[in-house]
Structures are given as C-alpha cells and as structure tokens.
Design an enzyme around this catalytic site. Structure first.
Site, PDB file in Angstrom:
ATOM      1  N   ASN A  33       0.778  -1.394   0.106  1.00  0.00           N
ATOM      2  CA  ASN A  33      -0.117  -0.098   0.116  1.00  0.00           C
ATOM      3  C   ASN A  33       0.951   1.159  -0.197  1.00  0.00           C
ATOM      4  OD1 ASN A  33      -1.280   2.362   0.978  1.00  0.00           O
ATOM      5  ND2 ASN A  33      -3.101   0.938   1.623  1.00  0.00           N
ATOM      6  N   HIS A  38       1.054   6.192   1.665  1.00  0.00           N
ATOM      7  CA  HIS A  38       1.718   7.371   2.526  1.00  0.00           C
ATOM      8  C   HIS A  38       2.786   7.792   1.794  1.00  0.00           C
ATOM      9  CE1 HIS A  38      -1.086   6.926   5.505  1.00  0.00           C
ATOM     10  NE2 HIS A  38      -0.952   5.554   5.706  1.00  0.00           N
ATOM     11  N   HIS A  97      -5.815   3.362  -1.943  1.00  0.00           N
ATOM     12  CA  HIS A  97      -6.917   3.971  -1.546  1.00  0.00           C
ATOM     13  C   HIS A  97      -7.407   5.315  -1.708  1.00  0.00           C
ATOM     14  CE1 HIS A  97      -9.748   4.253   2.365  1.00  0.00           C
ATOM     15  NE2 HIS A  97     -10.294   4.440   1.393  1.00  0.00           N
ATOM     16  N   ARG A 152      -9.640   8.028  -1.342  1.00  0.00           N
ATOM     17  CA  ARG A 152     -10.480   8.451  -0.214  1.00  0.00           C
ATOM     18  C   ARG A 152     -11.439   9.364  -0.643  1.00  0.00           C
ATOM     19  NH1 ARG A 152      -8.969   6.490   5.160  1.00  0.00           N
ATOM     20  NH2 ARG A 152     -10.651   7.893   6.114  1.00  0.00           N
ATOM     21  N   ARG A 186      -7.160  12.782   0.591  1.00  0.00           N
ATOM     22  CA  ARG A 186      -6.020  13.237   1.431  1.00  0.00           C
ATOM     23  C   ARG A 186      -4.500  12.890   0.941  1.00  0.00           C
ATOM     24  NH1 ARG A 186      -7.424  10.107   7.202  1.00  0.00           N
ATOM     25  NH2 ARG A 186      -9.180  11.012   6.603  1.00  0.00           N
ATOM     26  N   HIS A 187      -4.467  11.694   0.314  1.00  0.00           N
ATOM     27  CA  HIS A 187      -3.152  11.233  -0.217  1.00  0.00           C
ATOM     28  C   HIS A 187      -3.312  10.943  -1.689  1.00  0.00           C
ATOM     29  CE1 HIS A 187      -5.075   7.386   1.234  1.00  0.00           C
ATOM     30  NE2 HIS A 187      -4.649   7.705   2.344  1.00  0.00           N
ATOM     31  N   GLU A 237      -8.561   0.218  -2.858  1.00  0.00           N
ATOM     32  CA  GLU A 237      -9.439   0.258  -1.822  1.00  0.00           C
ATOM     33  C   GLU A 237     -10.509   1.386  -2.079  1.00  0.00           C
ATOM     34  OE1 GLU A 237      -6.200  -1.344   1.218  1.00  0.00           O
ATOM     35  OE2 GLU A 237      -7.029   0.922   1.559  1.00  0.00           O
ATOM     36  N   THR A 245      -7.045   6.657   9.670  1.00  0.00           N
ATOM     37  CA  THR A 245      -6.788   5.752   8.876  1.00  0.00           C
ATOM     38  C   THR A 245      -8.066   4.913   8.945  1.00  0.00           C
ATOM     39  OG1 THR A 245      -5.637   3.870   8.221  1.00  0.00           O
ATOM     40  CG2 THR A 245      -5.673   4.073  10.442  1.00  0.00           C
ATOM     41  N   THR A 246      -8.364   3.712   8.191  1.00  0.00           N
ATOM     42  CA  THR A 246      -9.531   3.008   8.223  1.00  0.00           C
ATOM     43  C   THR A 246      -9.566   2.260   9.579  1.00  0.00           C
ATOM     44  OG1 THR A 246      -8.853   2.551   5.838  1.00  0.00           O
ATOM     45  CG2 THR A 246     -10.765   1.152   7.035  1.00  0.00           C
ATOM     46  N   GLU A 269     -10.701  -9.575   3.166  1.00  0.00           N
ATOM     47  CA  GLU A 269      -9.723  -8.958   3.822  1.00  0.00           C
ATOM     48  C   GLU A 269      -9.764  -8.951   5.210  1.00  0.00           C
ATOM     49  OE1 GLU A 269      -6.984  -6.090   1.721  1.00  0.00           O
ATOM     50  OE2 GLU A 269      -6.316  -5.427   3.867  1.00  0.00           O
ATOM     51  N   HIS A 290      -3.706  -4.328   7.832  1.00  0.00           N
ATOM     52  CA  HIS A 290      -3.661  -3.311   8.870  1.00  0.00           C
ATOM     53  C   HIS A 290      -2.930  -3.285   9.854  1.00  0.00           C
ATOM     54  CE1 HIS A 290      -5.358   0.230  10.453  1.00  0.00           C
ATOM     55  NE2 HIS A 290      -5.878   0.685   8.975  1.00  0.00           N
ATOM     56  N   GLY A 328       1.086  -1.261   4.321  1.00  0.00           N
ATOM     57  CA  GLY A 328       1.584   0.246   3.928  1.00  0.00           C
ATOM     58  C   GLY A 328       2.334   0.942   4.892  1.00  0.00           C
TER      59      GLY A 328
HETATM   60  N1  PXP Z   1      -5.825  -2.986   4.202  1.00  0.00           N
HETATM   61  C1  PXP Z   1      -6.882  -2.086   4.181  1.00  0.00           C
HETATM   62  C2  PXP Z   1      -7.991  -2.637   3.647  1.00  0.00           C
HETATM   63  C3  PXP Z   1      -6.627  -0.897   4.560  1.00  0.00           C
HETATM   64  O1  PXP Z   1      -7.572   0.043   4.335  1.00  0.00           O
HETATM   65  C4  PXP Z   1      -5.195  -0.410   4.959  1.00  0.00           C
HETATM   66  C5  PXP Z   1      -4.842   1.019   5.130  1.00  0.00           C
HETATM   67  O2  PXP Z   1      -5.065   1.895   4.120  1.00  0.00           O
HETATM   68  C6  PXP Z   1      -4.327  -1.382   4.670  1.00  0.00           C
HETATM   69  C7  PXP Z   1      -4.341  -2.608   4.465  1.00  0.00           C
HETATM   70  C8  PXP Z   1      -2.810  -1.149   5.002  1.00  0.00           C
HETATM   71  O3  PXP Z   1      -2.681  -0.688   6.636  1.00  0.00           O
HETATM   72  P1  PXP Z   1      -1.232  -0.274   7.065  1.00  0.00           P
HETATM   73  O4  PXP Z   1      -1.050   1.042   6.281  1.00  0.00           O
HETATM   74  O5  PXP Z   1      -1.737  -0.099   8.473  1.00  0.00           O
HETATM   75  O6  PXP Z   1      -0.374  -1.264   6.688  1.00  0.00           O
END
Ligand code: PXP
Length: 244
Positions: free
Chosen positions: A9, A12, A45, A47, A51-52, A72, A102-103, A153, A192, A214
């Site tokens: 991901n 960032h 993602h 959003r 924002r990113h 996403e 974040t999510t 997921e 996540h 990510g």
């Molecule tokens: N999976 C999903 C569905 C997410 O929304 C995110 C965050 O955007 C991630 C994975 C990755 O999470 P992290 O950035 O904490 O590794």
C-alpha cells in the site's frame, strides 16, 4: 510450497507528497521499485477527501503497473463509478469516515447488507474481483456468500494494537475466521497495522493468501528505500511458509 502474496500500500508515499503539494516523491517510481522487489500487487486507497491518493494517480498507476492493482474504496456510487472506469484487478471495499486517521475497523456487511451487495454486484459485472474488508467475525463471514464477493480481507488492526494475552486471543480469532472463510470457498487476505514484528504470526496462517501492508513499510523506506523495505517484508512472510 504454500505461497503467500504481498500487496504494498503506497498511500503514505502520496501523504508525503501532499504534505507540501510537490511533484515528488513520484508514485510511479515507487510502483517500479516495489514491483522490482517482487511484490505481487500495488494497493491504493482513493479516499473521499483525497487526502493522499488523487484521481490522476489511480489512472496513471493503472496504466503502468505490471502486477495486480488493488483499489481500496468506500461503498459509494462515486467510487464505484471510478473503479468501473479505471478497472483495477481487485477492489477492496472498506468503511470510511472523514474524521478518521486511517481505516478504523471492518465493514459491517450485516448492517449495510443491501448497499454492499449492490456495490459488489456492480464491480463483479465489470470483472473486478471484489474483496470485503471485515473484522475476523464469524457472523460477518457467514453473510459473504450472499453478497457475492469471492475474497475477504480480515482486519488485523485489533491484533496489531493488542499486547500480552489479548494479542494471542486476537490471533486465534484471525486463525478461526480464516479457517471458517476458507471452508466456505472464500479467498482470505489480511491487513492493517502489520509491521516487521507482528506480520510473521499472520503470514504463518496457511490459508491466508495475501497481506496488504503500507504504513510500516513506507516508514522503513525512509531509512532503507522502498525496494529494500519490500524485499525485507517478503522475506519475513515467505520464511514462515517455506516447506509448508
Ligand atoms: N488493508 C486495508 C483495507 C486498508 O484500508 C489499509 C490502510 O489503508 C491497509 C490494508 C494497510 O494498512 P497499514 O497502512 O496499517 O499497513
């Protein structure tokens, strides 16, 4: 060997760019490096508040990425419209609140059954493989076949934040949810909050197909570069699958 895949991901990297409104760091360079390191998918993602990741990023990455693109998105008409135009390989439907960092938490597919089913069917019709980002909760997983998504997921955020005995408890919940979903014929991914310390326990669950990671990898990349950060994460994941 029972393989496990990594979706990186790169949101960032875009966060860093948006902080100053510059053209750098270039996301397309990041995609090339991550793919070169052996990642199996690029995850982004888009959003609602942009924002990113920006709309133009989604189109540009779709054009040049050579691995799977996993988009996403919130279950909104706007996002489904963009997905059906961009045609990522995978779309992961996530809950989204404007004020969150974040999510936070998985999608409630019981409470939002009709909306999630209609979004899933529109994406299925466009030949986009749908994944639902949900908690490791058996009652949620039970409804997935009725929604028609081939992939889930599992949200690993609670596991990632837990300590001591509750971490073991959260890990068991993920193991049980994975087995339950796998027995229903659903592909199980997870993600996540996964980092270089807590990923191996999740990667060791044999039915898990893919991890999406990510923040920890972009943070590691500050010191070693995104290519090396990807190589290191792949090595960790694959080490617990070797010989499985
Ligand atoms: N999976 C999903 C569905 C997410 O929304 C995110 C965050 O955007 C991630 C994975 C990755 O999470 P992290 O950035 O904490 O590794």
């Amino acid at each position: 060997m029972n393989k496990i895949e990594l979706g990186v991901n790169i949101d960032h990297i875009a966060t860093l760019r948006q902080a100053r409104g510059t053209a750098y760091p270039d996301l397309l360079d990041a995609v090339r490096l991550v793919e070169d390191a052996g990642a199996h998918a690029i995850t982004i993602h888009l959003r609602e508040d942009r924002r990113h990741i920006q709309d133009a990023d989604v189109y540009a990455i779709r054009q040049m990425c050579t691995r799977r693109l996993n988009l996403e998105l919130a279950a909104t008409d706007e996002m489904v419209g963009i997905a059906c135009d961009v045609l990522p390989n995978d779309a992961c439907v996530v809950p989204e609140k404007r004020e969150e960092l974040t999510t936070e938490g998985g999608l409630d597919i019981i409470g939002q059954f009709e909306r999630v089913r209609s979004v899933t069917q529109r994406l299925n019709a466009a030949n986009i493989r749908v994944s639902l980002f949900i908690e490791p909760d058996i009652e949620q997983i039970r409804r997935v076949p009725d929604i028609g998504a081939p992939v889930i997921e599992l949200h690993t955020g609670t596991y990632a934040n837990a300590t001591g005995e509750s971490k073991q408890h959260e890990l068991r919940r993920i193991q049980e949810a994975t087995e339950f979903a796998h027995n229903l014929g659903i592909q199980v991914n997870a993600g996540h909050g996964l980092d270089y310390d807590n990923t191996q326990a999740i990667a060791a669950i044999p039915q898990i197909h893919e991890l999406n990671i990510g923040h920890s990898m972009v943070a590691r990349a500050v010191f070693v570069g995104i290519r090396q950060a990807t190589v290191e994460m792949l090595e960790l994941m694959q080490a617990v699958r070797a010989g499985a």
